[in-house]
Design a protein around this motif. Structure first.
Motif, mmCIF file in Angstrom:
data_model
loop_
_atom_site.group_PDB
_atom_site.id
_atom_site.type_symbol
_atom_site.label_atom_id
_atom_site.label_comp_id
_atom_site.label_asym_id
_atom_site.label_seq_id
_atom_site.Cartn_x
_atom_site.Cartn_y
_atom_site.Cartn_z
ATOM 1 N N ILE A 180 -7.264 -3.838 3.788
ATOM 2 C CA ILE A 180 -7.763 -2.597 4.372
ATOM 3 C C ILE A 180 -7.455 -1.389 3.486
ATOM 4 N N GLY A 181 -7.061 -1.671 2.233
ATOM 5 C CA GLY A 181 -6.869 -0.601 1.262
ATOM 6 C C GLY A 181 -5.561 0.137 1.354
ATOM 7 N N LEU A 182 -4.551 -0.427 2.037
ATOM 8 C CA LEU A 182 -3.276 0.260 2.229
ATOM 9 C C LEU A 182 -2.108 -0.545 1.674
ATOM 10 N N GLY A 183 -2.376 -1.396 0.700
ATOM 11 C CA GLY A 183 -1.328 -2.254 0.168
ATOM 12 C C GLY A 183 -0.500 -1.584 -0.899
ATOM 13 N N GLY A 184 0.694 -2.123 -1.119
ATOM 14 C CA GLY A 184 1.587 -1.625 -2.149
ATOM 15 C C GLY A 184 2.854 -2.453 -2.194
ATOM 16 N N ARG A 185 3.707 -2.107 -3.123
ATOM 17 C CA ARG A 185 4.951 -2.855 -3.288
ATOM 18 C C ARG A 185 5.858 -2.654 -2.075
ATOM 19 N N LEU A 186 6.814 -3.568 -1.902
ATOM 20 C CA LEU A 186 7.810 -3.469 -0.835
ATOM 21 C C LEU A 186 9.084 -2.890 -1.435
ATOM 22 N N GLY A 187 9.502 -1.745 -0.941
ATOM 23 C CA GLY A 187 10.694 -1.115 -1.490
ATOM 24 C C GLY A 187 10.502 -0.751 -2.945
ATOM 25 N N PRO A 188 11.519 -0.982 -3.792
ATOM 26 C CA PRO A 188 11.410 -0.583 -5.200
ATOM 27 C C PRO A 188 10.411 -1.415 -5.997
ATOM 28 N N GLY A 189 10.160 -2.639 -5.559
ATOM 29 C CA GLY A 189 9.230 -3.503 -6.269
ATOM 30 C C GLY A 189 9.831 -4.226 -7.451
#
Length: 295
Positions: A180-189
């Motif tokens: 849905i276009g809202l993804g990203g790393r978790l915490g610092p990555g």
């Protein structure tokens, strides 16, 4: 070969059953209700109740049973997590000791046993287990194999990372924000995030079950460990979506409690025992594993 599966109704159990049957093996599933066919046997692991005679000379016993660790770890649910793993493994181990021909006994286990956040430290099967709730669970879980080992069975504990497949509950949750276009790393990555494709997990289970030289703990993770940032970027690329909305660590801790550390902590685990016994990965990188999951 004849396999007996506990936890056959779960995602991994269903996938392993389909693969084994497709390759000509016989599968006997353990159920906690009245059996619905000749390929099922009733058991009650909470009471340690399993009739060895009903297993009819199996080659491999596999325990995939265990309560979901993704729920809040209340005191009551901690007990459920622990007992759902230890009682099932112990019941299978006791049955193995009473069979005329000692079967191989495998139990699912967890990479979380090494500890919470280990940075860049390389983790092999020779690494010591760590501290914390899941480490304690893994000690008891794998320790429940001991009676079968002492009785002459070959035993192994499958320390598995997150299994990637489009039908896997964990992967669905991981990929939903990206879709849905809202993804990203978790915490610092920057934390190493151990994963493996479903295909390679199945192949690894069969390799361990059928290879007499494999015993003890067995890491089932990518041979080229990936960080969470690398994983999320590969997932975003595969889905043709951005990776622009990181999930702050404080928000994960507030929402998930202690379980958040299983996602934020770094575990750079290597499948040393698999590779040293001739196993090769079909999907050795995070990009290949994600592509296989989405295919």
């Amino acid at each position: 070969m004849k396999y007996v599966l506990a936890g056959a109704s779960g995602f991994l159990g269903k996938a392993l059953t389909l693969d084994l049957v497709a390759n000509g093996h016989q599968v006997l599933r353990l159920v906690r209700r009245p059996p619905s066919g000749p390929d099922e046997v009733r058991w009650d692991p909470a009471r340690g109740d399993l009739d060895p005679a009903a297993l009819d000379d199996p080659d491999v016993l596999v325990n995939l049973a265990g309560a979901n660790i993704g729920r809040p770890w209340t005191p009551t649910y901690r007990m459920t997590i622990r007992e759902s793993r230890v009682s099932t493994t112990a019941t299978l181990a006791a049955a193995a000791t009473r069979l005329d021909r000692r079967p191989v006994l495998l139990t699912q286990s967890g990479i979380g046993g090494y500890g919470t956040d280990l940075g860049d430290r390389v983790l092999t099967e020779d690494s010591e287990l760590g501290e914390g709730f899941l480490s304690d669970v893994v000690r008891l879980w794998e320790g429940a194999l001991e009676p079968a080992r002492e009785a002459g069975s070959r035993v192994a504990a499958l320390r598995t990372g997150v299994v990637l497949d489009s039908k896997a509950p964990a992967f669905r949750l991981l990929s939903l924000p990206f879709r849905i276009g809202l993804g990203g790393r978790l915490g610092p990555g920057t934390q190493y995030f151990p994963v493996v494709s479903l295909t390679d997990w199945i192949r690894a289970v069969r390799h361990v079950g059928e290879n007499d030289s494999v015993s003890g703990p067995v890491n089932i993770t990518l041979p080229t460990p990936a960080t969470n940032r690398e994983l999320t970027e590969a997932l975003a690329t595969a889905l043709h979506r951005p990776s622009l909305v990181p999930v702050p660590a404080f928000l994960m801790k507030a929402a998930l409690g202690e379980f958040a550390w299983e996602l934020l902590g770094s575990k750079r685990a290597l499948p040393t025992r698999l590779q040293s016994t001739g196993f090769t990965f079909h999907h050795p990188t995070v990009t290949a594993a994600i592509s296989a999951a989405l295919a």
